[in-house]
Design a protein around this motif. Structure first.
Motif, mmCIF file in Angstrom:
data_model
loop_
_atom_site.group_PDB
_atom_site.id
_atom_site.type_symbol
_atom_site.label_atom_id
_atom_site.label_comp_id
_atom_site.label_asym_id
_atom_site.label_seq_id
_atom_site.Cartn_x
_atom_site.Cartn_y
_atom_site.Cartn_z
ATOM 1 N N VAL A 175 0.844 -1.184 0.000
ATOM 2 C CA VAL A 175 0.000 0.000 0.000
ATOM 3 C C VAL A 175 0.885 1.243 0.000
ATOM 4 O O VAL A 175 0.581 2.248 -0.597
ATOM 5 C CB VAL A 175 -0.939 0.029 1.227
ATOM 6 N N ARG A 215 -1.629 -4.518 2.180
ATOM 7 C CA ARG A 215 -3.034 -4.910 2.169
ATOM 8 C C ARG A 215 -3.133 -6.367 1.746
ATOM 9 O O ARG A 215 -2.540 -6.764 0.738
ATOM 10 C CB ARG A 215 -3.787 -4.027 1.189
ATOM 11 N N VAL A 227 -5.268 -4.993 6.701
ATOM 12 C CA VAL A 227 -4.021 -4.247 6.558
ATOM 13 C C VAL A 227 -2.995 -4.806 7.534
ATOM 14 O O VAL A 227 -3.307 -5.095 8.687
ATOM 15 C CB VAL A 227 -4.247 -2.738 6.801
#
Length: 112
Positions: free
Chosen positions: A45, A51, A65
């Motif tokens: 990310v 992610r 996440v």
């Protein structure tokens, strides 16, 4: 390098393992709720996050996440997810979207 050194170099450190185990619990729960198994893609990310996109056997999808790529990948492995290199083709075709996703995507496209 000795075989012990090679094993230690390949093994995740204790902090990575602890973080990965916490995330793996969520991933495992998702898989169980959506057909018993799931596929995943681990994506960068930015510099400080990764992610994990998860697609259940029933087509439901979600994400989690992780603080690093190593933690995200290890969490997916611990959860027993089938890992893919990218979110294309066969994996993308498994995803089922509902009214919420379509409304949200349309809102983003229309500036709302």
């Amino acid at each position: 390098m000795s075989s012990a050194e090679t094993a230690n170099a390949a093994a995740p450190d204790a902090r990575t393992e602890r973080r990965a185990k916490r995330i793996a619990k969520n991933l495992t729960s998702f898989a169980q709720q959506h057909g018993g198994r799931a596929d995943a893609v681990v994506e960068y990310v930015g510099a400080v996050a990764t992610r994990i996109v998860v697609v259940g056997a029933d087509g439901a999808w979600g994400d989690q996440v992780a603080p690093s790529y190593a933690v995200g990948r290890r969490a997916a492995e611990l959860a027993g997810l089938t890992l893919h290199d990218d979110f294309e083709g066969e994996l993308a075709l498994k995803v089922k979207t509902g009214p919420y996703e379509w409304k949200r995507m349309a809102g983003i496209q229309l500036g709302g």
